[in-house]
Design a protein around this motif. Structure first.
Motif, short mmCIF file in Angstrom:
data_model
loop_
_atom_site.label_atom_id
_atom_site.label_comp_id
_atom_site.label_asym_id
_atom_site.label_seq_id
_atom_site.Cartn_x
_atom_site.Cartn_y
_atom_site.Cartn_z
N GLY A 1 -10.03 9.58 16.14
CA GLY A 1 -9.71 10.85 15.80
C GLY A 1 -8.57 11.51 16.14
N ARG A 2 -7.81 10.76 16.94
CA ARG A 2 -6.50 11.41 17.10
C ARG A 2 -5.26 11.07 16.10
N PHE A 3 -4.43 12.06 16.19
CA PHE A 3 -3.43 12.28 15.09
C PHE A 3 -2.04 12.86 15.78
N SER A 4 -0.90 12.29 15.04
CA SER A 4 0.39 13.24 15.33
C SER A 4 0.95 13.13 14.10
N VAL A 5 1.58 14.40 13.84
CA VAL A 5 2.25 14.60 12.69
C VAL A 5 3.42 15.45 13.07
N ARG A 6 4.55 15.26 12.16
CA ARG A 6 5.89 15.96 12.51
C ARG A 6 6.43 16.71 11.09
N GLY A 7 6.85 17.93 11.37
CA GLY A 7 7.35 18.53 10.11
C GLY A 7 7.95 20.04 10.55
N ASP A 8 8.80 20.48 9.68
CA ASP A 8 9.03 22.04 9.82
C ASP A 8 8.02 23.09 9.66
N VAL A 9 7.89 23.95 10.64
CA VAL A 9 6.96 24.86 10.76
C VAL A 9 7.38 26.32 10.21
N GLU A 10 6.43 26.93 9.86
CA GLU A 10 6.66 28.49 9.18
C GLU A 10 6.00 29.57 10.34
N VAL A 11 6.10 30.51 9.96
CA VAL A 11 5.87 31.76 10.77
C VAL A 11 4.31 31.60 11.30
N ARG A 12 3.50 31.04 10.53
CA ARG A 12 1.98 30.99 10.93
C ARG A 12 1.53 29.44 10.89
N ARG B 1 -8.82 23.32 8.81
CA ARG B 1 -7.42 23.69 9.33
C ARG B 1 -7.56 23.94 10.75
N GLY B 2 -6.53 23.55 11.52
CA GLY B 2 -6.42 23.72 12.79
C GLY B 2 -5.13 24.67 13.08
N THR B 3 -5.23 25.26 14.19
CA THR B 3 -3.87 26.08 14.68
C THR B 3 -3.07 25.47 15.58
N ILE B 4 -1.58 25.54 15.40
CA ILE B 4 -0.74 24.90 16.46
C ILE B 4 -0.32 25.87 17.22
N PRO B 5 -0.31 25.55 18.50
CA PRO B 5 -0.08 26.50 19.82
C PRO B 5 1.69 26.42 19.79
N VAL B 6 2.05 27.04 18.84
CA VAL B 6 3.55 27.05 18.75
C VAL B 6 4.06 28.83 18.66
N THR B 7 5.18 28.79 19.34
CA THR B 7 5.62 30.44 19.13
C THR B 7 6.96 30.28 18.01
N VAL B 8 6.96 31.20 16.91
CA VAL B 8 8.05 31.14 16.36
C VAL B 8 8.95 32.52 16.64
#
Length: 432
Positions: free
Chosen positions: A85-96, A111-118
């Motif tokens: 069930g593990r994953f790793s994905v890379r890309g450009d993020v937006e404000v949410r 859907r899942g939330t990414i713990p990143v601050t923009v």
């Protein structure tokens, strides 16, 4: 639904099963991390990792959801979860930034939330008129400017994907009217608008695109057409009383003039700011009289700065007063003040006492405060300091004196940076 062997989480559209609706289990995201944890316009690529699982009933243990297509919303490309069930994905993020997985097998899309601050990057817009104010009636006006953003090495021009628009709002009020929009900025973040001149507030505005990586910015200036409007100014603008009781009324008054003459029937806005430089909010509104005078009351919810603004009209230019700081303090009161015994023989002891209270969400004892006792001899008008005492924990204060002359006693609390001063009623003492 029990045919799936447990509590069904949802019924969803399943293109992978031939465009049919089928019951499935909710995708549960866990252990999601982001690298880096903070992104901005110059560093917007992030790697998100985590796991997706599901449970077949409310109390059932989680099971890994393998083979699910996962992606970052708003970016191309997908990956698949492994058997664990593990994953790793890379890309450009937006404000949410969010993760998304397609439904597959018995697992729903989710859907899942990414713990990143923009961190949004500041932008700045410039604009220049092709003609000096005021411009001739019916003439064509061109506005040229550039849009830039802050960068790690200094200002960076914004280009493709960003848009700038121009608006005009009549001086007498009404809705903003769109003058034009540039969907694609030119070299160096440049833009240009041309339109038939009409009087009003000209606004050139940048509204960020959907990435949300940049802040909004605009530039405003009056566009004078034909005969220039009269220059206005405030005279004697003042906010008071100073200090004022917390939640009491601050009255802002003064006159609005143009060339020394009254501006009659004008709407003025009273504004408040806690620091005097930003966060100005309209707290009151009034109309000038035949002499240009106004007086507007508003509640004093805290210490801060007050000013008055006139937005202008087709005949008059806008005006802004200076700022005036008003200190808001808690109210106080002295009650039950008394000088005793009455009458008293000359040379005998007399005692003055009372109670100091402070209004802090309700009247409460004013403990540990200095209180000054004053005496005014009968037949005179001046008060003399007779002594100083301090209030007890219950707010009560007292002070003993020797009776000498007929006269009136009173107590004064001088106040502090937090509390307003107060004076008791006077009590006449007959000395025999």
């Amino acid at each position: 639904m029990s045919s799936l062997g447990g509590l069904c989480a949802a019924t969803c559209f399943r293109p992978d099963l031939g465009n049919v609706f089928q019951a499935c289990y909710a995708a549960v995201y866990s252990g999601v991390t982001a690298t880096p944890a903070v992104v901005d316009a110059d560093h917007r690529t992030v790697t998100a990792s985590g796991g997706i699982s599901y449970r077949t009933s409310k109390d059932a243990p989680l099971q890994p959801a393998g083979g699910l297509p996962v992606k970052l919303l708003g970016t191309p490309g997908t990956t698949e979860t492994g058997a664990d069930g593990r994953f790793s994905v890379r890309g450009d993020v937006e404000v949410r930034p969010q993760l998304y997985n397609d439904g597959k097998g018995v697992v729903c899309s989710g859907r899942g939330t990414i713990p990143v601050t923009v961190q949004q990057t500041a932008t700045a817009i410039s604009a220049r008129l092709s003609a000096a104010n005021p411009v001739p009636t019916g003439s064509t006006v061109t506005v040229r400017g550039e849009l830039v953003r802050a960068g790690t090495g200094g200002p960076v021009f914004l280009g493709t994907g960003e848009a700038v628009s121009a608006w005009i709002r009549p001086f007498d009020g009404g809705d903003y009217r769109l003058l034009g929009k540039v969907e694609k900025l030119g070299e160096g973040g440049s833009f240009e608008f041309s339109f038939t001149a009409s009087p009003g507030e000209l606004v050139v505005q940048y509204a960020p695109n959907s990435t949300g990586l940049f802040t909004r910015s605009d530039i405003r200036q009056p566009l004078e057409v034909g005969t220039p409007r009269a220059v206005t100014a405030f005279s004697g603008a003042n906010a008071g009383p100073e200090p004022v009781a917390l939640n009491g009324t601050v009255t802002t008054s003064g006159r609005l003039l143009a060339g020394g003459a009254a501006v009659k029937g004008a709407t003025v806005d009273v504004e408040f700011s806690a620091n005097g430089t930003s966060g100005w909010t309209r707290v009151g509104q009034g109309t000038t009289s035949s002499t240009g005078a106004f007086s507007v009351g508003a509640p004093a919810v805290r210490d801060g700065y007050w000013r008055v603004r006139y937005a202008g009209s087709s005949a008059y230019r806008p005006a802004m007063s200076g700022v005036d700081f008003v200190d808001a303090r808690y109210r106080t009161a002295i009650t039950s003040f008394n000088a005793a015994p009455e009458p008293v023989r000359k040379g005998r002891a007399l005692t003055v006492q009372g109670k100091l209270s402070r209004y802090v969400g309700g009247w409460k004892p004013g403990s540990g405060a200095p209180v000054k006792i004053y005496f005014r001899r009968a037949g005179t008008s001046s008060w003399a300091l007779a002594g100083t005492t301090r209030s007890a924990s219950n707010g009560v204060f007292r002070k003993a004196f020797t009776a000498k002359l007929d006269g009136t006693w009173r107590a004064v609390y001088p106040g502090s940076a937090t509390y307003l001063p107060t004076t008791s009623a006077g009590d006449f003492m007959d000395v025999r």
